[in-house]
Write an enzyme that holds these catalytic residues in place. Structure first.
Site, PDB file in Angstrom:
ATOM      1  N   ASP A   1       0.960  -1.295   0.079  1.00  0.00           N
ATOM      2  CA  ASP A   1       0.188  -0.051   0.051  1.00  0.00           C
ATOM      3  C   ASP A   1       0.940   1.305  -0.014  1.00  0.00           C
ATOM      4  O   ASP A   1       1.757   1.514   1.026  1.00  0.00           O
ATOM      5  CB  ASP A   1      -1.000  -0.218   1.349  1.00  0.00           C
ATOM      6  CG  ASP A   1      -1.998   0.955   1.163  1.00  0.00           C
ATOM      7  OD1 ASP A   1      -1.929   1.973   0.195  1.00  0.00           O
ATOM      8  OD2 ASP A   1      -2.950   0.827   1.807  1.00  0.00           O
TER       9      ASP A   1
ATOM     10  N   ARG B   1      -0.257   4.297  -0.358  1.00  0.00           N
ATOM     11  CA  ARG B   1      -1.137   5.602  -0.179  1.00  0.00           C
ATOM     12  C   ARG B   1      -0.545   6.514   0.939  1.00  0.00           C
ATOM     13  O   ARG B   1      -0.005   5.908   1.978  1.00  0.00           O
ATOM     14  CB  ARG B   1      -2.451   5.253   0.216  1.00  0.00           C
ATOM     15  CG  ARG B   1      -3.298   4.523  -1.143  1.00  0.00           C
ATOM     16  CD  ARG B   1      -4.733   4.080  -0.715  1.00  0.00           C
ATOM     17  NE  ARG B   1      -4.869   3.091   0.102  1.00  0.00           N
ATOM     18  CZ  ARG B   1      -5.865   2.285   0.405  1.00  0.00           C
ATOM     19  NH1 ARG B   1      -6.883   2.812   0.126  1.00  0.00           N
ATOM     20  NH2 ARG B   1      -5.753   1.153   1.252  1.00  0.00           N
TER      21      ARG B   1
END
Length: 198
Positions: A131, A133
């Protein structure tokens, strides 16, 4: 704790009537990256009480085309429904497609998944973290709007942690319950087993 506001350009606040209800919309531009993010708002900052908040990362395939490979589009719609029902809240739409790896690489990851990999292993194979983000920009948008305490619509404990590290108090985590289908059941299982989603 990182409480520094990112260098944002705040756009005009306009009315946004939708099939989910009546909202207002503000675009924020990150001067450093040039990316434009969206805040969809129900209510005003001087209203008392906790803000029901969804921080949602862009998903062209799910949000725009209704893909059944993920639950993003359903989470987006459900969040707006819940915010409308609550009478007060905000949805922050972040332009960080494919858990932050971009649309082109997300589709490459999809191809790897079609050959048997799960979402985490596919990202790793492409040279990314599971991930990528970043939630600093979401915290900055909330602070710009004078919102510091929220009830967060999420199943992702990392999102809670990252927002709290940026000075946003999470009063309550509100689960987003979406029923899996035959196309995304492995996606759901991977989020729970490898990414700690609740």
């Amino acid at each position: 704790m990182n409480t520094t506001l990112l260098n944002l350009i705040k756009g005009e606040r306009v009315k946004l009537p939708t099939k989910f209800g009546d909202f207002e919309l503000i675009v924020f531009k990150d001067k450093e990256s040039g990316l434009e993010h969206i805040a969809i708002i129900k209510g005003t900052s001087n209203l008392k009480g906790d803000w029901l908040t969804r921080v949602h990362s862009a998903c062209a395939t799910g949000d725009l085309f209704g893909s059944l490979r993920c639950d993003c589009g359903e989470q987006l719609a459900r969040s707006l429904q819940l915010i409308e029902k609550n009478g007060k809240g905000i949805l922050i739409y972040l332009m960080q497609e494919g858990r932050g790896i971009g649309l082109l690489n997300k589709i490459k990851a999809y191809k790897l998944q079609e050959n048997g990999m799960d979402t985490v292993d596919a990202n790793l194979k492409l040279g990314f973290k599971p991930d990528e983000r970043n939630y600093d920009i979401a915290a900055s948008i909330l602070k710009t709007l004078n919102i510091s305490e929220i009830n967060l619509l999420t199943n992702n404990p990392d999102k809670v942690l990252k927002l709290e590290e940026n000075g946003i108090q999470i009063k309550k985590r509100v689960p987003l319950k979406i029923t899996p289908n035959t196309h995304n059941i492995k996606y759901f299982e991977t989020k729970v087993s490898k990414m700690g989603h609740l």
